[in-house]
Design a protein around this motif. Sequence first.
Motif, short mmCIF file in Angstrom:
data_model
loop_
_atom_site.label_atom_id
_atom_site.label_comp_id
_atom_site.label_asym_id
_atom_site.label_seq_id
_atom_site.Cartn_x
_atom_site.Cartn_y
_atom_site.Cartn_z
N ALA A 167 0.83 -1.21 0.00
CA ALA A 167 0.00 0.00 0.00
C ALA A 167 0.86 1.25 0.00
N ALA A 168 1.95 1.21 0.77
CA ALA A 168 2.86 2.36 0.81
C ALA A 168 3.63 2.50 -0.51
N ALA A 169 4.07 1.39 -1.07
CA ALA A 169 4.89 1.43 -2.28
C ALA A 169 4.12 1.99 -3.47
N ILE A 170 2.86 1.63 -3.58
CA ILE A 170 2.07 2.09 -4.74
C ILE A 170 1.26 3.34 -4.40
N GLU A 171 1.50 3.87 -3.19
CA GLU A 171 0.88 5.11 -2.76
C GLU A 171 -0.64 5.05 -2.86
N MET A 172 -1.20 4.03 -2.26
CA MET A 172 -2.66 3.93 -2.20
C MET A 172 -3.22 5.14 -1.47
#
Length: 315
Positions: A167-172
């Motif tokens: 979630a953090a990596a893809i900037e949800m």
Amino acid sequence: MSGPNSGTRVGDLPHEHTALLREIHYLAAESARLRQTTDTASLSVTDHARALTQLERLDRERELTEIAARSQGIPPSWVAQARQAGRAGRAWTDEQRLRAAPRQQTGRRTVKRVVADARQLVDMAALTAAREHRLTAHGFTSEPEPAAAQQLRRNMEALWTRAVRTAAAIEMSGRERARAFTITDEQLQQRTEQYLHYGLDELNAEWRSHANPAVAASVRRSLSSLRRETRTIATPSTPELDADLPKPAQLTDRARAALGETVAADHTDTGTATEAAIAAAMPAQLAYDLDTNTSPDVGEQPTTTEAYRDAGPDP
């Protein structure tokens, strides 16, 4: 497994991928065969109920195998091809040609995976609570399979880590995280109620499938692949991001509480609500066995990104 070409042979895949597709085909074929028998044969009420239970088990095993396959990077179209061939009664050999897998955007694929990980955590927490209840009813006062229980906790920690890190990596967005990570008491209660209909043998079978070390192994591979695609996995720097998704121990405690309320409600008319709630609670030793995290192996950090350095494809 990046960019699979049209006409790829099953026999040319890595051994573990070949085995997963073969298992999906087998389970789908067995389910189709049993369903046809159930629909056409004259069965007694007992045999019919037994067949339906077996069908549920086969379908659930296939679903879990499909999750494992996608987690290891097998394209969903190949998973569907194996399932469809099994249901249709077609053979599945190493010479089987696989259809070209459509390309997917990483963002959409990983959002779906975050949602799937959160749902699987709910399922594992509810299953754990229901199994504890059944064990207590059968007279167990401590966990009969401590090694598997520890592995299940590790699997839950791994899934939680992947969901949060992805979630953090893809900037949800906040709205997307809220949809994926909000787990209500009603959801937990519904899931635990479903598992209360299972016998202990069925619960054990489901529980062991979730306690398989392959779950954590697939997480390590997919996180490594995600790191390569996004160049870096953002580590949550604020408590708020971590708090979006309840941690495994919190989920399990909430599932236990939901189960206690369900059992108590079922006994309200007989005036034994309090006794039922107590019966739903775990004996002290069994609760300790199931909740106490033993020290991880040397170098193992189950809740950090660094714990998952294995290389492997992103589902």
